[in-house]
Scaffold this active site. Structure first.
Site, PDB file in Angstrom:
ATOM      1  N   GLU A 181       5.639  22.835  -5.506  1.00  0.00           N
ATOM      2  CA  GLU A 181       4.006  22.933  -5.418  1.00  0.00           C
ATOM      3  C   GLU A 181       3.712  24.346  -5.721  1.00  0.00           C
ATOM      4  O   GLU A 181       2.734  23.927  -4.659  1.00  0.00           O
ATOM      5  CB  GLU A 181       3.288  21.413  -5.569  1.00  0.00           C
ATOM      6  N   GLU A 376       8.881  13.904  -6.972  1.00  0.00           N
ATOM      7  CA  GLU A 376       7.609  13.133  -6.373  1.00  0.00           C
ATOM      8  C   GLU A 376       6.178  11.964  -7.462  1.00  0.00           C
ATOM      9  O   GLU A 376       6.381  12.703  -8.377  1.00  0.00           O
ATOM     10  CB  GLU A 376       6.455  13.527  -5.736  1.00  0.00           C
TER      11      GLU A 376
END
Ligand code: IFM
Length: 470
Positions: A181, A376
């Site tokens: 991320e 995720e």
């Protein structure tokens, strides 16, 4: 607005409810070093930007930190047994840079490497595939003191650390993710100041974006070259959502273009196509920001990938008009406003939008043609412990079931999605929210460090088992 509560959202879901995924679909659970390991000052580990940020008054709920977290550093074999008992194929975890290379420079710290070697040994012994993330936000503090990600040298420091890690573990681990991320590292850390290191400077954040991507490219080049004939699946993980216009108006569509540009295309276009999106560069130029691109950077950044990791939590409805009807904000910038919808929400106050995961995966397939893995997906809810110690988290089970069904739907429509990892294996340190938000499918009692499978974990285990044998 009448927002639906998690209680109203939850329903009873049987494992049989998940259909359409092949027997060789990859199932996993995911964690990150700072969120679970603890042992912050042991065996040579030095401070990361998160150790520092947690000490800033008011930065983290209740002033909590990752000093102990889930004490995974000391309980690792027991945790690996838990992972094996869930029946997953894969465990995605991150390496702590300040454990492997204290201070972010110089030689490897053998004790740090030894911990991860022991972890890989345990996983191997239990038949669970390790999936390593090199960087999940724990930049060594010394590198932040030298300028952090807005500074070009940090990309080279990251590549050097990647070399140390890959040289130690590359012969035994085939699955490598460079960054987790980078949008969060850059924007939450350097533009909005709500995560470490807590700076608030949009221009610096955009420099961080480029240097994170450069670091990704340099590390990828090294790992690809060093892998030789060893099996390798190399990728990057991005947090991605969808941007839906509130109306068909030009202003709303433009707001979506901007949100999608800064959140998705700014990362994927250079990684996959070797160029930054022109419209985003033009928007940045209008804000007096120029990316610090040097000759050759984009070739490095577009080093071929095997897989794109997708972290999905929610999609967003956007308007290009502020609540008072203006299309520009007080500083004269175009408005890009998230519009709340009447949808169920998690304890993070995030809307629950599984259909938008299908849309996202199909859009990625169309635009970038890469195999994907959902690295995720999961939810925090306000769990309660029943008298017998069980956690009947029907809301989380519903969330997982709906999102796994969304993955199956995307596959049925042509998206090459190869796996799904639940976030998270266990309750852990949720960054600025401290221990307040519980994302685990396994409950952690932070007083005793006792782990308890929540109902969602049992459902996940049974679902994997059924899918594999279907
Ligand atoms: O806990 C985080 C994780 O570290 C990165 N992705 C989002 C999760 C939930 O906020």
């Amino acid at each position: 607005m009448n927002l639906v509560t998690p209680q109203a959202y939850a329903r009873s879901v049987a494992p049989q409810a998940v259909t359409g995924l092949p027997a060789d679909f990859r199932w996993g659970v995911a964690t990150a070093a700072y969120q679970i390991e603890g042992a912050a000052a042991e065996d040579g580990r030095t401070a990361s930007i998160w150790d520092t940020y947690c000490r800033v008054p008011g930065a983290v709920v209740r002033g909590e930190n990752g000093d102990v977290a889930c004490d995974h550093y000391h309980r690792m074999p027991e945790d690996v047994q838990l992972i094996a008992d869930l029946g997953v194929d894969t465990y995605r975890f991150s390496l702590a840079w300040p454990r492997i290379q204290p201070g972010g420079r110089g030689p490897a710290n053998q004790k740090g490497l030894d911990f991860y070697k022991r972890l890989v040994d345990e996983l191997d012994a239990k038949g669970v595939t390790p999936w390593i993330t090199l960087y999940h936000w724990d930049l060594p503090q010394e590198l932040e003191d030298a300028g952090g990600w807005p500074v070009r040298d940090t990309a080279y420091r990251f590549a050097e650390y990647a070399r140390l890690a890959y040289d130690a573990l590359g012969d035994r681990v085939a699955h490598w993710t460079t960054l987790n991320e980078p949008w969060c590292s850059a924007m939450l850390g350097y533009a909005y100041g709500v995560q470490a290191p807590g700076r608030k400077n949009f221009g610096e954040a955009l420099h961080a974006v480029h240097h994170l991507l450069l670091g990704h490219g340099l590390a990828s080049q090294y790992v690809r070259g060093a892998a030789g004939g060893n099996p390798l699946e190399l990728g990057i993980t991005l947090n991605l959502g969808t941007a839906t216009p509130e109306t068909g108006s030009e202003a709303d569509r433009e707001a979506c273009r901007r949100a999608d540009g800064l959140g998705r295309r700014l990362y994927l276009d250079p990684i996959v196509h070797g160029s930054y999106p022109e419209d985003v560069l033009a928007d940045l130029a209008a804000a007096d920001v120029e990316l610090p691109v040097r000759e050759g950077d984009l070739e490095i950044i577009s080093t071929p990938l095997d897989v794109l990791g997708v972290n999905f939590y929610r999609g967003t409805l956007f308007s290009g008009v502020s609540e008072d009807g203006s299309t520009v904000d007080p500083e004269g910038r175009p408005v890009t406003r998230a519009v709340p919808r009447d949808l169920p929400r998690t304890a993070m106050d995030w809307e629950i939008t599984p259909d938008e995961l299908t849309d996202l995966l199909l859009g990625l397939e169309d635009d970038y043609h890469l195999p994907t893995v959902v690295t995720e997906n999961g939810a925090a809810f306000d769990d309660t412990v029943a008298e017998d110690g069980a956690v009947h988290d029907e809301d989380r089970t519903t969330y997982l079931a709906d999102h796994i069904a969304a993955v199956a739907a995307a596959r049925a429509q042509g998206a090459d999605v190869r796996g799904y990892f639940a976030w998270s294996l266990m309750d852990n340190f949720e960054w600025s929210y401290g221990y307040d938000k519980r994302f685990g499918i396994v409950r952690v009692d932070y007083d005793t460090q006792v782990r308890t499978l929540k109902d969602s974990a049992k459902w996940y285990r049974d679902t994997i088992n059924l899918t594999r044998n279907s």
